[in-house]
Design an enzyme around this catalytic site. Structure first.
Site, short mmCIF file in Angstrom:
data_model
loop_
_atom_site.label_atom_id
_atom_site.label_comp_id
_atom_site.label_asym_id
_atom_site.label_seq_id
_atom_site.Cartn_x
_atom_site.Cartn_y
_atom_site.Cartn_z
N TRP A 82 0.69 -1.14 -0.06
CA TRP A 82 0.22 -0.14 -0.06
C TRP A 82 0.95 1.22 -0.01
O TRP A 82 0.72 1.99 0.88
CB TRP A 82 -0.66 -0.06 1.15
CG TRP A 82 -1.81 -0.95 1.41
CD1 TRP A 82 -2.53 -1.87 0.34
CD2 TRP A 82 -2.56 -1.58 2.32
NE1 TRP A 82 -3.47 -2.66 0.68
CE2 TRP A 82 -3.57 -2.58 1.82
CE3 TRP A 82 -2.57 -1.34 3.84
CZ2 TRP A 82 -4.45 -3.46 2.88
CZ3 TRP A 82 -3.43 -1.98 4.57
CH2 TRP A 82 -4.27 -3.05 4.17
N HIS A 121 -0.13 1.83 -8.33
CA HIS A 121 -1.24 2.54 -7.55
C HIS A 121 -0.48 2.91 -6.04
O HIS A 121 0.53 2.73 -5.76
CB HIS A 121 -2.29 1.73 -6.89
CG HIS A 121 -2.03 0.10 -6.36
ND1 HIS A 121 -1.75 -0.97 -6.94
CD2 HIS A 121 -1.55 -0.13 -5.18
CE1 HIS A 121 -1.55 -1.74 -6.16
NE2 HIS A 121 -1.18 -1.15 -5.30
N GLU A 159 -6.68 -1.84 -16.81
CA GLU A 159 -5.72 -0.90 -16.65
C GLU A 159 -5.97 0.33 -15.93
O GLU A 159 -4.87 0.85 -15.44
CB GLU A 159 -5.09 -0.54 -18.14
CG GLU A 159 -4.39 -2.10 -18.55
CD GLU A 159 -3.97 -2.14 -20.16
OE1 GLU A 159 -4.00 -0.77 -20.90
OE2 GLU A 159 -3.79 -2.93 -20.91
N ASP A 203 4.72 -5.83 -8.99
CA ASP A 203 3.51 -5.98 -8.84
C ASP A 203 2.43 -5.75 -9.84
O ASP A 203 2.66 -4.65 -10.76
CB ASP A 203 2.92 -5.34 -7.49
CG ASP A 203 1.86 -5.76 -6.78
OD1 ASP A 203 1.92 -6.94 -6.35
OD2 ASP A 203 1.13 -4.95 -6.49
N GLU A 227 4.18 -9.95 -11.95
CA GLU A 227 3.06 -10.84 -11.65
C GLU A 227 1.80 -10.36 -12.46
O GLU A 227 1.47 -9.47 -12.69
CB GLU A 227 2.70 -10.21 -9.94
CG GLU A 227 1.51 -11.06 -9.48
CD GLU A 227 0.54 -10.43 -8.77
OE1 GLU A 227 -0.35 -10.82 -8.09
OE2 GLU A 227 0.49 -9.06 -9.02
C1 ABC Z 1 -6.77 -6.93 1.36
C2 ABC Z 1 -6.87 -7.85 2.65
C3 ABC Z 1 -7.49 -9.03 2.43
C4 ABC Z 1 -8.86 -8.97 1.82
C5 ABC Z 1 -8.70 -8.02 0.50
C6 ABC Z 1 -10.18 -7.76 -0.04
O1 ABC Z 1 -8.12 -6.53 0.76
O2 ABC Z 1 -5.67 -7.98 3.25
O3 ABC Z 1 -7.53 -9.88 3.55
O4 ABC Z 1 -9.39 -10.27 1.20
C7 ABC Z 1 -2.37 -6.29 -1.25
C8 ABC Z 1 -2.26 -6.95 0.10
C9 ABC Z 1 -3.59 -7.77 0.38
C10 ABC Z 1 -4.80 -6.81 0.15
C11 ABC Z 1 -4.62 -6.27 -1.00
C12 ABC Z 1 -5.67 -4.94 -1.19
O5 ABC Z 1 -3.33 -5.51 -1.18
O6 ABC Z 1 -1.13 -7.99 -0.01
O7 ABC Z 1 -3.47 -8.11 1.67
O8 ABC Z 1 -5.93 -7.41 0.41
O9 ABC Z 1 -5.85 -4.04 -0.50
C13 ABC Z 1 -0.78 -8.24 -6.09
C14 ABC Z 1 0.10 -8.52 -4.54
C15 ABC Z 1 -0.92 -8.65 -3.51
C16 ABC Z 1 -1.15 -7.06 -3.23
C17 ABC Z 1 -1.59 -6.16 -4.53
C18 ABC Z 1 -1.97 -4.96 -4.37
C19 ABC Z 1 -1.38 -6.81 -5.78
O10 ABC Z 1 0.71 -9.82 -4.95
O11 ABC Z 1 -0.48 -9.25 -2.40
O12 ABC Z 1 -2.39 -7.18 -2.29
O13 ABC Z 1 -0.86 -4.09 -4.38
C20 ABC Z 1 -5.57 -9.05 -8.33
C21 ABC Z 1 -4.44 -8.38 -8.91
C22 ABC Z 1 -3.07 -8.98 -8.55
C23 ABC Z 1 -3.14 -9.07 -6.90
C24 ABC Z 1 -4.25 -9.65 -6.29
C25 ABC Z 1 -4.34 -9.62 -4.97
O14 ABC Z 1 -5.51 -9.07 -6.87
O15 ABC Z 1 -4.44 -8.65 -10.32
O16 ABC Z 1 -2.13 -8.33 -8.86
N1 ABC Z 1 -1.78 -9.16 -6.44
C26 ABC Z 1 -9.07 -12.71 -10.07
C27 ABC Z 1 -8.40 -11.68 -11.29
C28 ABC Z 1 -7.10 -11.09 -10.60
C29 ABC Z 1 -7.06 -10.55 -9.20
C30 ABC Z 1 -7.61 -11.80 -8.38
C31 ABC Z 1 -7.78 -11.38 -6.95
O17 ABC Z 1 -9.04 -12.28 -9.05
O18 ABC Z 1 -8.16 -11.88 -12.54
O19 ABC Z 1 -6.39 -10.06 -11.21
O20 ABC Z 1 -5.93 -10.24 -8.66
O21 ABC Z 1 -8.32 -12.30 -6.26
C32 ABC Z 1 -8.57 -17.74 -11.81
C33 ABC Z 1 -8.46 -16.71 -12.74
C34 ABC Z 1 -7.96 -15.53 -12.14
C35 ABC Z 1 -8.65 -15.17 -11.07
C36 ABC Z 1 -8.64 -16.03 -9.85
C37 ABC Z 1 -9.23 -15.68 -8.47
O22 ABC Z 1 -9.10 -17.14 -10.58
O23 ABC Z 1 -7.74 -17.24 -14.05
O24 ABC Z 1 -8.01 -14.46 -13.37
O25 ABC Z 1 -8.05 -13.66 -10.55
O26 ABC Z 1 -9.43 -18.71 -12.18
CA CA Z 2 -3.63 0.83 -13.75
#
Ligand code: ABC
Ligand code: CA
Length: 477
Positions: A82, A121, A159, A203, A227
């Site tokens: 964040w 972000h 995007e 990220d 990623e």
């Molecule tokens: C926070 C809380 C969590 C809570 C959540 C709603 O909010 O901590 O407990 O559940 C960071 C933190 C997280 C935090 C988030 C949001 O920020 O680590 O703890 O969660 O505030 C990266 C990092 C990740 C990081 C971020 C943000 C990005 O590795 O640690 O999170 O800087 C998307 C993004 C991906 C991101 C991920 C968390 O979210 O694309 O870059 N990771 C679909 C979408 C994906 C999406 C995913 C999310 O859902 O296509 O783009 O990822 O769950 C498959 C499909 C996929 C699908 C999956 C679920 O199923 O092929 O496309 O993904 O079958």
């Molecule tokens: Ca963007």
């Protein structure tokens, strides 16, 4: 360091806040609280022996820049994702001098430092966001207008709309603007230079248009892994043209599904191995393979079976590309989805005399032995080599990446399975040793082999001739 400097390496991924305290053991760390638990760069430095003894020669640390302070609906920014001020470090983890000292300590051991970076972000727990508290993008016009991503099939939305939600807004930077692009390019160059970083994990790569990345990557001057969280090879492949490598999510999905139960389909895993080789630019080198990370439930939270776990852990080490192990996997940690998968490692005591630790150490050692035995090992494509037998449930898989031959099965610790490998990749009557059990098997006169299991464990064979006293594998055999 460049991509080719990285190819033979093996990466240990850690969440700085959760890996090690500066000294000793310490406070409780309840993952559900989503609070800082006290891990630091000095803590990492004090445990480099632990990481290196398992055979890793690189670490990936969670993001280092400062995040907003205080608690949001999702707790504190202990994970680092964040960002709020790109030009100051997150002081919970130590000072800039500490980070430099960590890089220095790694380099002294011929290990590399990979830093996680977030450029999509800046984050806020308040709405409307306090733009003036951000650095350097402190005007509303530096960001895309607010809209939440609702349709992941709409790439413009992916995007230009915002990740996150109203509780924690991940405010999408306007990475279409020249001035912002230049700022990011200069920022990454400075960050890498200041802290002697050897590689970056980037990220949210799919959330910025592809043509942003080549200049960003070249400005960093180091190896880049992106990623792209998506299950389709074709989708992810696009990003292998703009960065050195991608985290291999398309393989991760069938890897987990394949070994999670005895009904998993290992032929899906076999298929993705070959489709990704032809889809990815630099097919064999454009990936990093993993079983766990901080975003996904840990594998042992999905199955109790230790044999299936051993199979799943083994796969990234015999796959093309760089293997990555998420901290805690070696201690059998079993946390479920975020935040449960970010346990403090100090409660493990960093015990090394443990089966999984040894398993991982052997896998790192075997990969290095294969690299030494065959100078073409890294550039030779891994190939499915089964003969399934029986093949109805697709419960076995054999893959060959000479001189390595690995046998997998998802039948579990009380199941039975057979492998029939028509071509082991070795000539007839070659003695092969399974580095995991230290048992020897000799190929048939035609170089094939047939073998079965009653404990469901994976096998990783190398020719006996590839082992030497120096790699300490199966030293008594
Ligand atoms: C926070 C809380 C969590 C809570 C959540 C709603 O909010 O901590 O407990 O559940 C960071 C933190 C997280 C935090 C988030 C949001 O920020 O680590 O703890 O969660 O505030 C990266 C990092 C990740 C990081 C971020 C943000 C990005 O590795 O640690 O999170 O800087 C998307 C993004 C991906 C991101 C991920 C968390 O979210 O694309 O870059 N990771 C679909 C979408 C994906 C999406 C995913 C999310 O859902 O296509 O783009 O990822 O769950 C498959 C499909 C996929 C699908 C999956 C679920 O199923 O092929 O496309 O993904 O079958
Ligand atoms: Ca963007």
């Amino acid at each position: 360091a460049s991509a080719s400097d990285w190819h033979s390496r093996s990466i240990y991924q850690l969440v700085t806040d959760r890996f090690a305290l500066t000294d000793g053991s310490g406070p409780a760390c309840n993952t559900e609280d989503r609070k800082y638990c006290g891990g630091t760069y000095r803590g990492i430095m004090n445990h480099l022996d632990y990481i290196q003894n398992m055979g890793f020669d690189a670490i990936w640390v969670s993001p280092v820049v400062s995040t907003f302070e205080g608690s949001s609906a999702y707790g504190e920014g202990y994970h680092g994702y964040w960002p709020q001020d790109l030009y100051s470090l997150n002081s919970h983890f130590g000072t800039g001098e500490d980070l430099k000292a960590l890089a220095g300590a790694l380099h002294k051991r011929n290990m590399y430092l990979m830093v996680d970076v977030v450029v999509n972000h800046l984050a806020s727990k308040d709405f409307p966001p306090p733009f003036s508290s951000f650095n350097p993008f402190n005007r509303e016009s530096d960001f895309h207008p607010r809209c939440l991503i609702t349709d992941y099939n709409n790439q413009t939305q992916v995007e230009q709309c915002w990740l996150g939600d109203d509780k924690v807004a991940l405010i999408d930077v306007n990475t279409e603007k020249d001035e912002i692009i230049n700022t990011y390019n200069n920022w990454i160059k400075t960050l890498v230079g200041n802290y002697s970083v050897d590689g970056i994990r980037i990220d949210t790569v799919k959330h910025i248009r592809k043509d942003f990345w080549p200049n960003f990557a070249s400005s960093s001057g180091v190896y880049t892994i992106g990623e792209v969280l998506h299950n389709e090879t074709d989708y992810v492949a696009g990003y292998t043209h703009v960065l050195d490598a991608v985290l291999d999510y398309p393989t991760w999905f069938p890897l987990v599904a394949g070994f999670q139960t005895q009904f998993g389909n290992l032929s899906s895993l076999a298929r993705v191995i070959t489709t990704s080789q032809s889809a990815y630019k630099n097919g064999l080198f454009g990936t990093a393979s993993f079983l766990e990370n901080h975003d996904q439930p840990r594998f042992p939270s999905l199955t109790n079976d230790t044999a299936r776990l051993r199979n799943a852990i083994t796969f990234p080490f015999v796959h093309d590309g760089i293997p990555i192990v998420y901290y805690g996997q070696e201690q059998g940690y079993a946390g479920g989805p975020d935040p449960a998968n970010r346990e403090a490692l100090w409660f493990s005591g960093y015990v090394q005399d443990k089966d999984l630790v040894k398993h991982i150490k052997t896998l790192n050692g075997a990969r290095k032995a294969a690299i030494t035995a065959n100078s073409q090992f890294l550039s030779t494509a891994v190939r499915p080599a089964t003969g399934h037998f029986p093949d109805l449930l697709e419960t076995t898989l054999a893959v060959s990446k000479p001189p390595m031959l690995a046998l997998f099965t998802n039948v579990g610790s009380s199941g039975t399975a057979s492998w029939k490998v028509p071509k082991s990749g070795h000539s007839g009557n070659t003695q092969l040793i399974d580095v995991l059990s230290c048992t020897i098997l000799t190929t048939n006169s035609d170089g094939g082999l047939t073998t079965n299991t009653t404990n469901g464990l994976p096998r990783v064979y190398l020719p006996v001739s590839a082992l030497s006293a120096s790699n300490k594998i199966c030293i008594n055999n």
